[in-house]
Motif scaffolding. Structure first.
Motif, PDB file in Angstrom:
ATOM      1  N   VAL A 157       0.860  -1.189   0.000  1.00  0.00           N
ATOM      2  CA  VAL A 157       0.000   0.000   0.000  1.00  0.00           C
ATOM      3  C   VAL A 157       0.893   1.234   0.000  1.00  0.00           C
ATOM      4  O   VAL A 157       1.656   1.466   0.942  1.00  0.00           O
ATOM      5  N   SER A 158       0.802   2.027  -1.065  1.00  0.00           N
ATOM      6  CA  SER A 158       1.630   3.232  -1.167  1.00  0.00           C
ATOM      7  C   SER A 158       0.845   4.507  -0.871  1.00  0.00           C
ATOM      8  O   SER A 158       1.428   5.592  -0.767  1.00  0.00           O
ATOM      9  N   TYR A 159      -0.454   4.384  -0.730  1.00  0.00           N
ATOM     10  CA  TYR A 159      -1.297   5.559  -0.422  1.00  0.00           C
ATOM     11  C   TYR A 159      -2.534   5.065   0.302  1.00  0.00           C
ATOM     12  O   TYR A 159      -3.136   4.049  -0.078  1.00  0.00           O
ATOM     13  N   ALA A 160      -2.927   5.779   1.354  1.00  0.00           N
ATOM     14  CA  ALA A 160      -4.141   5.419   2.100  1.00  0.00           C
ATOM     15  C   ALA A 160      -4.811   6.695   2.581  1.00  0.00           C
ATOM     16  O   ALA A 160      -4.163   7.569   3.173  1.00  0.00           O
ATOM     17  N   GLN A 161      -6.096   6.784   2.322  1.00  0.00           N
ATOM     18  CA  GLN A 161      -6.845   7.970   2.726  1.00  0.00           C
ATOM     19  C   GLN A 161      -8.295   7.589   2.945  1.00  0.00           C
ATOM     20  O   GLN A 161      -8.831   6.704   2.253  1.00  0.00           O
ATOM     21  N   THR A 162      -8.937   8.227   3.908  1.00  0.00           N
ATOM     22  CA  THR A 162     -10.376   8.076   4.076  1.00  0.00           C
ATOM     23  C   THR A 162     -11.036   9.195   3.281  1.00  0.00           C
ATOM     24  O   THR A 162     -10.793  10.380   3.546  1.00  0.00           O
ATOM     25  N   CYS A 163     -11.827   8.827   2.277  1.00  0.00           N
ATOM     26  CA  CYS A 163     -12.408   9.810   1.373  1.00  0.00           C
ATOM     27  C   CYS A 163     -13.930   9.846   1.511  1.00  0.00           C
ATOM     28  O   CYS A 163     -14.554   8.838   1.838  1.00  0.00           O
ATOM     29  N   ARG A 164     -14.492  11.013   1.219  1.00  0.00           N
ATOM     30  CA  ARG A 164     -15.943  11.166   1.194  1.00  0.00           C
ATOM     31  C   ARG A 164     -16.443  10.756  -0.184  1.00  0.00           C
ATOM     32  O   ARG A 164     -16.009  11.298  -1.200  1.00  0.00           O
ATOM     33  N   PHE A 165     -17.322   9.764  -0.215  1.00  0.00           N
ATOM     34  CA  PHE A 165     -17.846   9.260  -1.481  1.00  0.00           C
ATOM     35  C   PHE A 165     -19.312   8.919  -1.292  1.00  0.00           C
ATOM     36  O   PHE A 165     -19.660   8.079  -0.461  1.00  0.00           O
ATOM     37  N   ARG A 166     -20.165   9.590  -2.029  1.00  0.00           N
ATOM     38  CA  ARG A 166     -21.610   9.378  -1.915  1.00  0.00           C
ATOM     39  C   ARG A 166     -22.089   9.476  -0.466  1.00  0.00           C
ATOM     40  O   ARG A 166     -22.813   8.621   0.028  1.00  0.00           O
ATOM     41  N   ARG A 167     -21.616  10.511   0.203  1.00  0.00           N
ATOM     42  CA  ARG A 167     -22.020  10.822   1.586  1.00  0.00           C
ATOM     43  C   ARG A 167     -21.557   9.784   2.594  1.00  0.00           C
ATOM     44  O   ARG A 167     -22.089   9.689   3.700  1.00  0.00           O
ATOM     45  N   GLU A 168     -20.597   8.988   2.208  1.00  0.00           N
ATOM     46  CA  GLU A 168     -20.020   7.990   3.118  1.00  0.00           C
ATOM     47  C   GLU A 168     -18.505   8.169   3.157  1.00  0.00           C
ATOM     48  O   GLU A 168     -17.895   8.629   2.185  1.00  0.00           O
ATOM     49  N   ASP A 169     -17.893   7.815   4.284  1.00  0.00           N
ATOM     50  CA  ASP A 169     -16.433   7.797   4.387  1.00  0.00           C
ATOM     51  C   ASP A 169     -15.956   6.409   3.967  1.00  0.00           C
ATOM     52  O   ASP A 169     -16.342   5.402   4.579  1.00  0.00           O
ATOM     53  N   VAL A 170     -15.126   6.355   2.922  1.00  0.00           N
ATOM     54  CA  VAL A 170     -14.687   5.061   2.399  1.00  0.00           C
ATOM     55  C   VAL A 170     -13.169   5.014   2.313  1.00  0.00           C
ATOM     56  O   VAL A 170     -12.516   6.040   2.091  1.00  0.00           O
ATOM     57  N   PRO A 171     -12.570   3.836   2.497  1.00  0.00           N
ATOM     58  CA  PRO A 171     -11.123   3.690   2.316  1.00  0.00           C
ATOM     59  C   PRO A 171     -10.743   3.826   0.838  1.00  0.00           C
ATOM     60  O   PRO A 171     -11.340   3.181  -0.026  1.00  0.00           O
ATOM     61  N   HIS A 172      -9.753   4.658   0.586  1.00  0.00           N
ATOM     62  CA  HIS A 172      -9.214   4.848  -0.765  1.00  0.00           C
ATOM     63  C   HIS A 172      -7.726   4.504  -0.690  1.00  0.00           C
ATOM     64  O   HIS A 172      -6.959   5.198  -0.019  1.00  0.00           O
ATOM     65  N   LEU A 173      -7.338   3.423  -1.337  1.00  0.00           N
ATOM     66  CA  LEU A 173      -5.964   2.928  -1.272  1.00  0.00           C
ATOM     67  C   LEU A 173      -5.340   2.901  -2.658  1.00  0.00           C
ATOM     68  O   LEU A 173      -6.047   2.755  -3.663  1.00  0.00           O
TER      69      LEU A 173
END
Length: 228
Positions: free
Chosen positions: A147-163
């Motif tokens: 995993v070279s990048y990890a962020q919690t992102c807002r997507f469709r009004r939900e917080d989702v893992p973006h890796l």
């Protein structure tokens, strides 16, 4: 032709597919089922338009029934056509809308972080990866890749893992969509990206790469490495 392109073409005119669209239908069971549902819906609409209406436009009166003015056959048919047209539009949106819009939303989200999906040998900070996964209620097995990048992102009004995961096919973006269900894999190719949204856990996992990337094996392996 990608699934998203096929569904747009089939939604516009399901009875007249191009040679390219027909070849995609033959190779993709999910899109073949989509086309079957669309054609069946057309048949139901046509059947509704063929409902017989008497020439007089009214049924015989019975005692204690209030008589309404006669309605011409043409007005009945116009009303039936209007209702059927509304049902057709609404039903097509129901059949094709969720999958299409989910893929498009994933691609739009990618545009917000254009510089993170790069090849690198530097892993993301381990504590940050752990926090992102903990917030998403998941774990990622090591066989998925680094995993070279990890962020919690807002997507469709939900917080989702973006890796971003470094794989043997190059870097891929992984979005874990706990509350976005798909019943079958959805492939797409849009705006410089290719991807697959796979059913996984209670929702789905989107695996995205740059145009030209071969995700045929990577997508399933990475999605399977997500532990819910």
């Amino acid at each position: 032709m990608a699934c998203l392109e096929f569904r747009r073409a089939a939604g516009a005119d399901p009875g007249r597919l191009s040679a390219e669209a027909a070849a995609h239908r033959d190779a993709c069971p999910t899109c073949a089922e989509f086309l079957r549902q669309t054609l069946a819906l057309d048949e139901r609409i046509l059947a509704a338009l063929r409902v017989p209406v008497s020439e007089r436009g009214v049924a015989p009166l019975t005692p204690n029934v209030v008589a309404f003015p006669r309605i011409e056959r043409r007005r009945w048919m116009a009303l039936a056509a209007s209702i059927a047209g509304g049902v057709l539009v609404g039903s097509l949106l129901w059949v094709s809308g969720p999958r299409t819009s989910l893929a498009e939303d994933v691609v739009r989200h990618m545009a917000h972080e254009p510089g993170v999906m790069v090849m690198t040998s530097a892993p993301e900070d381990a504590s940050k990866v752990e926090r992102v996964m903990e917030r998403g209620g998941i774990r990622l097995r090591s066989d998925a890749g680094m995993v070279s990048y990890a962020q919690t992102c807002r997507f469709r009004r939900e917080d989702v893992p973006h890796l971003v995961v470094q794989t043997d096919a190059g870097p891929v973006t992984v979005m874990v969509l706990r509350n976005e269900k798909v019943t079958a894999p959805v492939k797409f190719a849009e705006q410089g990206y290719v991807g697959t949204i796979l059913p996984a856990g209670p929702g789905s996992v989107a695996v995205i790469g740059p145009t030209g990337a071969d995700l045929s094996q990577v997508a399933e392996r990475v999605a399977a490495a997500v532990v819910w």
